[in-house]
Scaffold this active site. Structure first.
Site, PDB file in Angstrom:
ATOM      1  CG  ASP A  35      28.427 -27.969   8.600  1.00  0.00           C
ATOM      2  OD1 ASP A  35      29.170 -28.465   7.748  1.00  0.00           O
ATOM      3  OD2 ASP A  35      27.938 -28.631   9.548  1.00  0.00           O
ATOM      4  CB  ILE A  36      23.318 -29.181  10.269  1.00  0.00           C
ATOM      5  CG1 ILE A  36      22.029 -29.190  11.065  1.00  0.00           C
ATOM      6  CG2 ILE A  36      24.070 -30.490  10.393  1.00  0.00           C
ATOM      7  CD1 ILE A  36      20.989 -30.163  10.519  1.00  0.00           C
ATOM      8  CD  GLN A  98      33.840 -36.997   0.448  1.00  0.00           C
ATOM      9  OE1 GLN A  98      34.816 -37.627   0.013  1.00  0.00           O
ATOM     10  NE2 GLN A  98      32.937 -36.455  -0.334  1.00  0.00           N
ATOM     11  CG  HIS A 104      31.015 -30.943   1.303  1.00  0.00           C
ATOM     12  ND1 HIS A 104      30.869 -32.280   1.023  1.00  0.00           N
ATOM     13  CD2 HIS A 104      31.579 -30.874   2.527  1.00  0.00           C
ATOM     14  CE1 HIS A 104      31.325 -32.996   2.029  1.00  0.00           C
ATOM     15  NE2 HIS A 104      31.778 -32.167   2.959  1.00  0.00           N
ATOM     16  CG  HIS A 106      33.932 -27.935   5.309  1.00  0.00           C
ATOM     17  ND1 HIS A 106      32.901 -28.165   6.185  1.00  0.00           N
ATOM     18  CD2 HIS A 106      34.251 -29.146   4.791  1.00  0.00           C
ATOM     19  CE1 HIS A 106      32.612 -29.458   6.205  1.00  0.00           C
ATOM     20  NE2 HIS A 106      33.419 -30.072   5.367  1.00  0.00           N
TER      21      HIS A 106
HETATM   22  P1  5GP Z   1      32.537 -33.647   5.525  1.00  0.00           P
HETATM   23  O1  5GP Z   1      32.852 -34.268   6.864  1.00  0.00           O
HETATM   24  O2  5GP Z   1      31.983 -34.661   4.557  1.00  0.00           O
HETATM   25  O3  5GP Z   1      33.670 -32.841   4.945  1.00  0.00           O
HETATM   26  O4  5GP Z   1      31.432 -32.575   5.832  1.00  0.00           O
HETATM   27  C1  5GP Z   1      30.067 -32.846   5.839  1.00  0.00           C
HETATM   28  C2  5GP Z   1      29.418 -31.694   6.552  1.00  0.00           C
HETATM   29  O5  5GP Z   1      28.037 -31.693   6.266  1.00  0.00           O
HETATM   30  C3  5GP Z   1      29.563 -31.769   8.080  1.00  0.00           C
HETATM   31  O6  5GP Z   1      30.244 -30.608   8.554  1.00  0.00           O
HETATM   32  C4  5GP Z   1      28.115 -31.844   8.567  1.00  0.00           C
HETATM   33  O7  5GP Z   1      27.902 -31.107   9.755  1.00  0.00           O
HETATM   34  C5  5GP Z   1      27.335 -31.271   7.399  1.00  0.00           C
HETATM   35  N1  5GP Z   1      25.989 -31.794   7.287  1.00  0.00           N
HETATM   36  C6  5GP Z   1      25.615 -33.103   7.325  1.00  0.00           C
HETATM   37  N2  5GP Z   1      24.292 -33.226   7.179  1.00  0.00           N
HETATM   38  C7  5GP Z   1      23.812 -31.964   7.044  1.00  0.00           C
HETATM   39  C8  5GP Z   1      22.485 -31.442   6.853  1.00  0.00           C
HETATM   40  O8  5GP Z   1      21.490 -32.161   6.791  1.00  0.00           O
HETATM   41  N3  5GP Z   1      22.379 -30.090   6.745  1.00  0.00           N
HETATM   42  C9  5GP Z   1      23.469 -29.254   6.823  1.00  0.00           C
HETATM   43  N4  5GP Z   1      23.235 -27.952   6.704  1.00  0.00           N
HETATM   44  N5  5GP Z   1      24.724 -29.716   6.987  1.00  0.00           N
HETATM   45  C10 5GP Z   1      24.884 -31.053   7.100  1.00  0.00           C
END
Ligand code: 5GP
Ligand code: ZN
Length: 142
Positions: A35-36, A98, A104, A106
């Site tokens: 994760d970035i 989300q 995805h 985590h």
């Molecule tokens: P959500 O909040 O949808 O459950 O998680 C999305 C995740 O994707 C976040 O933890 C965010 O840091 C990660 N993320 C968003 N854009 C990128 C990217 O371009 N590259 C990577 N490696 N992770 C990303």
């Protein structure tokens, strides 16, 4: 031919190599990347190669495979990172946190001395008398 959602999807772009990522595992169904913006050192995300918006859209077969992969990676990452615990987190819908609408899962290593101790704390509700029985009745499934 890509549909609109896929064209605007960050994770589909990562899948197609248009956006770089640090990959730790790949097979025919999934790519697992760091994760970035990690909640902890080693925070990774399991991404299905095909675009499914959330858990509701994800086919059962892939859901099963994702959990098997999560189990394997939890053990592997815990050994390599020497972390003290591990969270699997999976968000569906904006209200649930989300932010990327491509399913995805985590994988979050937890450390005794980590900086996110309250990552998963929430305020608890109180049920009214009889409410749990009604809810259980509503939610019963064969
Ligand atoms: P959500 O909040 O949808 O459950 O998680 C999305 C995740 O994707 C976040 O933890 C965010 O840091 C990660 N993320 C968003 N854009 C990128 C990217 O371009 N590259 C990577 N490696 N992770 C990303
Ligand atoms: Zn996508």
């Amino acid at each position: 031919m890509l549909d609109m959602r896929k064209e605007n999807c960050i994770f589909c772009k990562i899948m197609e190599g248009e956006i770089p990522s640090s990959t730790i595992y790949e097979d025919g169904d999934f790519k697992v990347i760091l994760d970035i913006n990690p909640a902890a050192k080693g925070h990774a995300i399991i991404l299905p190669k095909e675009h499914y918006e959330n858990i509701y859209e994800l086919p059962e077969e892939l859901a099963g495979k994702a959990m098997v992969l999560a189990k394997k990676l939890a053990a592997h990452m815990t050994e390599k990172l020497e972390c003290d615990g591990f969270n699997l987190i999976q968000n569906n819908g904006e209200i649930a946190g989300q932010t990327v609408f491509h399913f995805h899962l985590h994988l979050i290593p937890r450390y005794q001395d980590g900086n996110n101790k309250d990552l998963l704390t929430w305020n608890v509700l109180q049920y009214q008398e009889g409410e749990t029985d009604k809810l259980a009745e509503l939610l019963k499934i064969d």
